[in-house]
Design an enzyme around this catalytic site. Structure first.
Site, short mmCIF file in Angstrom:
data_model
loop_
_atom_site.label_atom_id
_atom_site.label_comp_id
_atom_site.label_asym_id
_atom_site.label_seq_id
_atom_site.Cartn_x
_atom_site.Cartn_y
_atom_site.Cartn_z
N ARG A 122 0.82 -1.24 0.00
CA ARG A 122 0.00 0.00 0.00
C ARG A 122 0.84 1.27 0.00
O ARG A 122 0.41 2.33 0.43
CB ARG A 122 -0.98 0.02 1.18
CG ARG A 122 -1.97 -1.10 1.14
CD ARG A 122 -3.24 -0.76 1.85
NE ARG A 122 -4.20 -1.83 1.69
CZ ARG A 122 -4.29 -2.87 2.51
NH1 ARG A 122 -3.48 -2.96 3.56
NH2 ARG A 122 -5.18 -3.80 2.29
N LYS A 144 3.56 11.58 -11.04
CA LYS A 144 2.73 10.75 -11.93
C LYS A 144 3.48 9.44 -12.15
O LYS A 144 4.62 9.45 -12.63
CB LYS A 144 2.50 11.44 -13.27
CG LYS A 144 1.39 12.48 -13.23
CD LYS A 144 1.06 12.96 -14.63
CE LYS A 144 -0.04 14.00 -14.60
NZ LYS A 144 -0.28 14.60 -15.92
N GLU A 186 10.81 18.81 -24.29
CA GLU A 186 10.10 19.12 -23.03
C GLU A 186 10.67 20.39 -22.40
O GLU A 186 9.95 21.14 -21.74
CB GLU A 186 10.19 17.95 -22.04
CG GLU A 186 9.53 16.66 -22.51
CD GLU A 186 8.02 16.61 -22.27
OE1 GLU A 186 7.45 17.60 -21.78
OE2 GLU A 186 7.42 15.57 -22.58
N LYS A 228 8.07 23.20 -13.30
CA LYS A 228 7.18 22.05 -13.09
C LYS A 228 6.74 22.00 -11.64
O LYS A 228 5.56 21.79 -11.34
CB LYS A 228 7.87 20.75 -13.50
CG LYS A 228 6.98 19.54 -13.21
CD LYS A 228 7.04 18.45 -14.18
CE LYS A 228 5.95 17.43 -13.88
NZ LYS A 228 6.00 16.25 -14.68
N GLU A 238 -3.90 17.39 -11.10
CA GLU A 238 -4.37 17.84 -12.41
C GLU A 238 -5.88 18.05 -12.50
O GLU A 238 -6.58 17.47 -13.30
CB GLU A 238 -3.91 16.86 -13.51
CG GLU A 238 -3.98 17.51 -14.89
CD GLU A 238 -3.21 16.75 -15.97
OE1 GLU A 238 -2.09 16.30 -15.71
OE2 GLU A 238 -3.77 16.61 -17.05
N ARG A 242 -2.37 22.03 -13.97
CA ARG A 242 -1.31 21.07 -14.31
C ARG A 242 -1.40 20.66 -15.78
O ARG A 242 -0.41 20.28 -16.38
CB ARG A 242 -1.38 19.83 -13.40
CG ARG A 242 -0.21 18.89 -13.65
CD ARG A 242 -0.01 17.87 -12.56
NE ARG A 242 1.12 17.01 -12.90
CZ ARG A 242 1.76 16.22 -12.07
NH1 ARG A 242 1.38 16.18 -10.80
NH2 ARG A 242 2.76 15.47 -12.46
N ASN A 246 0.91 19.89 -20.40
CA ASN A 246 0.62 19.09 -21.59
C ASN A 246 0.62 19.91 -22.87
O ASN A 246 0.09 19.46 -23.90
CB ASN A 246 -0.72 18.36 -21.44
CG ASN A 246 -0.59 17.22 -20.47
OD1 ASN A 246 0.40 16.51 -20.47
ND2 ASN A 246 -1.59 17.05 -19.62
N HIS A 249 1.05 18.18 -26.16
CA HIS A 249 0.85 16.74 -25.95
C HIS A 249 -0.41 16.20 -26.62
O HIS A 249 -0.49 15.00 -26.89
CB HIS A 249 0.82 16.41 -24.46
CG HIS A 249 2.19 16.43 -23.83
ND1 HIS A 249 2.97 17.57 -23.78
CD2 HIS A 249 2.93 15.46 -23.23
CE1 HIS A 249 4.12 17.29 -23.17
NE2 HIS A 249 4.11 16.02 -22.83
N HIS A 253 0.22 12.99 -28.67
CA HIS A 253 -0.34 11.67 -28.37
C HIS A 253 -0.98 11.06 -29.61
O HIS A 253 -0.87 9.85 -29.86
CB HIS A 253 -1.34 11.75 -27.22
CG HIS A 253 -0.68 12.01 -25.89
ND1 HIS A 253 -1.33 12.59 -24.84
CD2 HIS A 253 0.59 11.79 -25.47
CE1 HIS A 253 -0.48 12.72 -23.81
NE2 HIS A 253 0.68 12.23 -24.18
N HIS A 267 8.81 10.36 -27.97
CA HIS A 267 7.82 11.20 -27.29
C HIS A 267 8.19 12.69 -27.34
O HIS A 267 7.38 13.53 -27.73
CB HIS A 267 7.64 10.73 -25.86
CG HIS A 267 6.74 11.62 -25.05
ND1 HIS A 267 5.37 11.68 -25.26
CD2 HIS A 267 7.00 12.53 -24.08
CE1 HIS A 267 4.84 12.57 -24.44
NE2 HIS A 267 5.80 13.10 -23.71
#
Ligand code: GLY
Length: 369
Positions: A122, A144, A186, A228, A238, A242, A246, A249, A253, A267
């Protein structure tokens, strides 16, 4: 010279240390986190061949026992089979609730090991030691973690903040230029979304940075992490701001899906093209001057990066199909796709008010460019 960026998230606060030699000095920085003198390291075979020995020697010399698991390199690792293997390996190593898991690698390893740490017993603490530029400026910071599903990238995961990030800028020397530049996509994103001065600095210093200028690399990683961290602290899970991270992105994507997440498009390369397209869309909607997308492209081109759809090798599906792929984006809420657009270089915002016809236009023009 080590720079520190603090991420003030209350009882989940942590430091990002940036500079040369951090791998060899890892014991010094890990020591305060250890409840007993042992760690479990998850890495990949390529990173292990370059850096695992430096890390393990440093830790063992300081009396810290090390177990290490090297997974196969590449995006395909970021799925259930290797995730299960990693979690079961951690259990076999008898990693306890108060132990530390170390993610030594790029974004794939950081995301997978972070998610393994999030669910093991956990939740156990983990430390990110990012070895790619992309991981140093983006994926190792902000908590993330996760793996890919057959239905899409990063669809299974958890928010789980690291307890420490060690961004050793020396390790960037072993990166192939293409991977370095992909990470640079990035870095440029931060200038474009929130700091015009940083974008100007990158225009001046980006080429030297790519050629190995150590001070420039440290500054760029630090400024990216500061930006960031500031956004993550405002909106950790997010719910709003946040999503600014992106920028580029949504297009990226779709392009990654269209190219099968293959070597055709890394990427960060997709992010760079996506940023240029986001500025095209902003200009099309009259939000920024026509000059802004040209400035973005000029810089990316000066860095030797892909900036246009035609720079992607092989066939791409038509604009309608790309738009369809965008609809799978995680930023879709109530069926409505949100875009990150710009009012200027250094001033991005999130909006759902985008006409599909404008997106199609930008993509169709993109095929001609
Ligand atoms: N890479 C985007 C984020 O961490 O939110």
């Amino acid at each position: 010279m080590t720079e520190t960026v603090h991420v003030p998230l209350g009882d989940r606060a942590y430091d990002i240390l940036i500079g040369p030699g951090l791998l060899a000095n890892a014991a010094l920085h890990l020591d305060p986190l250890l409840s007993r003198r042992r760690v479990a390291v998850i890495t990949d075979e390529t990173v292990a061949s370059h850096h695992l020995e430096t890390l393990t020697t440093a830790l063992k010399t300081a009396g810290i026992a090390v177990d290490a698991l090297a997974l196969p390199p590449g995006e395909a690792t970021k799925g259930w089979p290797q995730f299960t293997r990693a979690v079961e390996w951690l259990l076999e190593c008898r990693v306890e609730r108060n132990d530390i898991v170390i993610a030594l690698g790029g974004g794939v390893i950081g995301d997978l090991a972070g998610f393994a740490a999030a669910v093991l017993r956990r939740g156990v603490r983990f430390v990110q030691i990012p070895t790619s530029l992309l991981a140093q400026v983006d994926s190792s910071v902000g908590g993330k973690t996760g793996i890919n599903a057959p239905q899409g990238k990063n669809l299974i995961g958890a928010f789980h903040q690291p307890s420490l990030v060690l961004a050793d800028t020396d390790v960037l020397k072993t990166l192939p230029r293409r991977d370095f530049l992909a990470g640079y996509g990035e870095v440029v994103k931060y200038g474009l979304l929130g700091d015009a001065n940083f974008f100007d600095w990158l225009v001046q210093n980006g080429p030297a940075m790519a050629d190995g200028d150590a001070a420039a690399r440290i500054y760029a990683v630090k400024r990216s992490c500061e930006m960031k961290a500031e956004i993550v602290v405002r909106d950790e899970t997010e719910q709003g701001d946040r999503a600014l991270l992106n920028l580029g992105h949504t297009f990226c994507h779709a392009l990654e899906a269209a190219t099968g997440y293959s070597d055709r498009l890394l990427h960060g390369e997709g992010v760079a093209i996506g940023c240029a397209l986001a500025f095209d869309l902003s200009a099309k909607m009259g939000l920024v001057s026509q000059e802004a997308p040209s400035r973005v492209r000029e810089h990316l081109q000066a860095m030797g990066m892909k900036t246009n759809l035609r720079d992607i090798p092989g066939e791409l599906p038509p604009a309608e199909k790309l738009l369809d792929l965008m609809a799978q984006d995680k930023k879709v809420i109530n069926g409505q796709l949100r875009f990150i657009l710009a009012k200027d270089i250094g001033n991005a915002f999130v909006t759902a008010k985008v006409a599909s016809a404008d997106v199609l236009d930008v993509l169709n023009n993109g095929f001609l460019r």
